[in-house]
Design an enzyme around this catalytic site. Sequence first.
Site, PDB file in Angstrom:
ATOM      1  N   ASN A 164       1.944  24.887 -52.835  1.00 19.02           N
ATOM      2  CA  ASN A 164       1.634  23.857 -51.835  1.00 19.02           C
ATOM      3  C   ASN A 164       1.306  22.482 -52.421  1.00 19.02           C
ATOM      4  OD1 ASN A 164      -0.806  24.894 -52.765  1.00 19.02           O
ATOM      5  ND2 ASN A 164      -1.863  24.429 -50.862  1.00 19.02           N
ATOM      6  N   GLU A 262      -9.278  29.420 -57.524  1.00 22.16           N
ATOM      7  CA  GLU A 262      -9.393  28.577 -56.329  1.00 22.16           C
ATOM      8  C   GLU A 262      -8.559  29.257 -55.256  1.00 22.16           C
ATOM      9  OE1 GLU A 262     -11.419  26.401 -55.602  1.00 22.16           O
ATOM     10  OE2 GLU A 262     -12.195  26.060 -57.623  1.00 22.16           O
ATOM     11  N   CYS A 296      -5.232  24.429 -48.889  1.00 24.66           N
ATOM     12  CA  CYS A 296      -6.413  25.312 -48.843  1.00 24.66           C
ATOM     13  C   CYS A 296      -7.586  24.575 -48.207  1.00 24.66           C
ATOM     14  CB  CYS A 296      -6.747  25.857 -50.218  1.00 24.66           C
ATOM     15  SG  CYS A 296      -6.795  24.590 -51.462  1.00 24.66           S
ATOM     16  N   GLU A 476     -13.184  22.709 -60.527  1.00 21.70           N
ATOM     17  CA  GLU A 476     -12.083  22.050 -61.206  1.00 21.70           C
ATOM     18  C   GLU A 476     -12.247  20.546 -61.066  1.00 21.70           C
ATOM     19  OE1 GLU A 476      -8.250  24.362 -61.185  1.00 21.70           O
ATOM     20  OE2 GLU A 476      -8.697  24.263 -59.049  1.00 21.70           O
TER      21      GLU A 476
END
Length: 503
Positions: A164, A262, A296, A476
């Site tokens: 994505n 993640e 997400c 991150e």
Amino acid sequence: MAQATTATSRDGTDNHFANYIGGSWRAASSGGTFENRNPANSDDLVGRFAASGAEETRAAVDAAAEAAAGWQRISAIARANILHKAANLLEARAQEIGRELTREEGKTLKEGIGETGRAVQILRYYAGEAQQPSGEHYPSMNPRTLLYTVRDPLGVVGIITPWNFPIAIPAWKIAPALAFGNTVVFKPASLTPLSALRLVEVLAEAGLPPGVLNLVTGSAADVGDPLVRDERVAGISFTGSNAVGASLRITVAERGGKLQLELGGKNPAIVLADADLDHAVAQVIAGSMMSTGQKCTATSRAIVERAVADRFTERLSAAASALKVGDPLRDETQMGPLINAEAVERVSGDVDRAKSDGAQLVAGGTRLADNGREKGAFLAPTVFAEVDPDSHLGQEELFGPVVGVIPVDDIEQGLAVANQVRFGLSASLFTRDLAKALDFVQQIQAGVVHVNSETAGAEPHVPFGGMKGSSSYSREQGKAAREFFTQSKTVYIDPPPASVSNN
Ligand code: ADP
């Protein structure tokens, strides 16, 4: 292993793309390839990529392991210079690569080029970050002892990425991995390997020594699995589904590897009665429909104070229905396709389930296959009202252009509903009330929190990651990336005794 006839195709005729292992472009030893097709038009073949397996994965880890000591020893400044050069090369090609990204992933051209620009920014950021202090100096009990910490690289790391954000996510994992002295084996999503390959291409062109960054394309079973099981791979950074994340927790922990996850989100936007409703509607539309809802951090629940719920829903559904859905390469398009036909199938099934669970469909819900959309994976922007927070739609990530409105009595109930899911990635609140905003920030269980902006905004120089089932507690991007991609070493240096004894 067979040597590829071409490294990467730029001429538009030969669209076969290879792995990059040990500094050279190589086809899979079997000669096998897999197809990458445009989700807006299944007749458009973007390219053929190496269908690699355990042999190529092993060769990539061999190359990364061999390069590790040399890469760790060169100065951080030299590593920074390469990242900086790669940023410039990528920037020069951002229009072309952004267009390719849109062609293979389906987000709008503005988003495709924007994401490529973001990858440029990330490379630049980590070129700078590589030059920042990496440890701390401490006082010692012995006043003559030099006592400090340094952060060493992990060694070889495996980077596994989803489709994505096909260039930004690889960039935000690979740039810090390299900046801090690790060597990398990179396995991109098979639905978007071209953007991944372009990133590798600019890094290689910028002067990375052979073996420092290796790209292996292929399926999860044939490449991903041997990569996560290889004991020489000290760390795995993964972004993707919760189901795969759950299996990696076991596989990587069992062999003592370091793991960063993640995963998904079920991100709420709470809209209070005092909010600027038009602004809230615009932000919820952006959060839920940009990238066709396939982020997400996408907004998938609008939790709205009952006093304004009908008005909000009406405007939201009108705005969703007005979106221009079509070929994302066209300038006027506001929403492109889903990633593929299976995704349309899956999300349509979820829409049917929401209807049978009693949610009220107020916009979209149907496939779009007319006006040039016949061969694409198009679904209309979809809005549900009166969503039961405990239903499938209220609890599960759909990963598509679907948002559900959940009416609540007040912010207390809104917060309770917002928090009662297994995810905790991002969340928004729309209000003018500072006290309520502060309560929200304190009580919401989410790793990224917005007041008066959409759930999906995340700047690259600050930490990013989720709470609860959305992550693995690590973060991150920004300075946080150093935590994952390095390990601490504590150093005591004492002067030798002043006089030499016993020799
Ligand atoms: P998505 O469908 O969003 O890409 P997935 O979790 O299915 O999410 O996949 C994310 C990435 O992880 C992809 O590159 C995929 O090939 C890879 N992957 C999937 N399953 C595994 C696995 N068991 N081991 C290693 N990598 C995997």
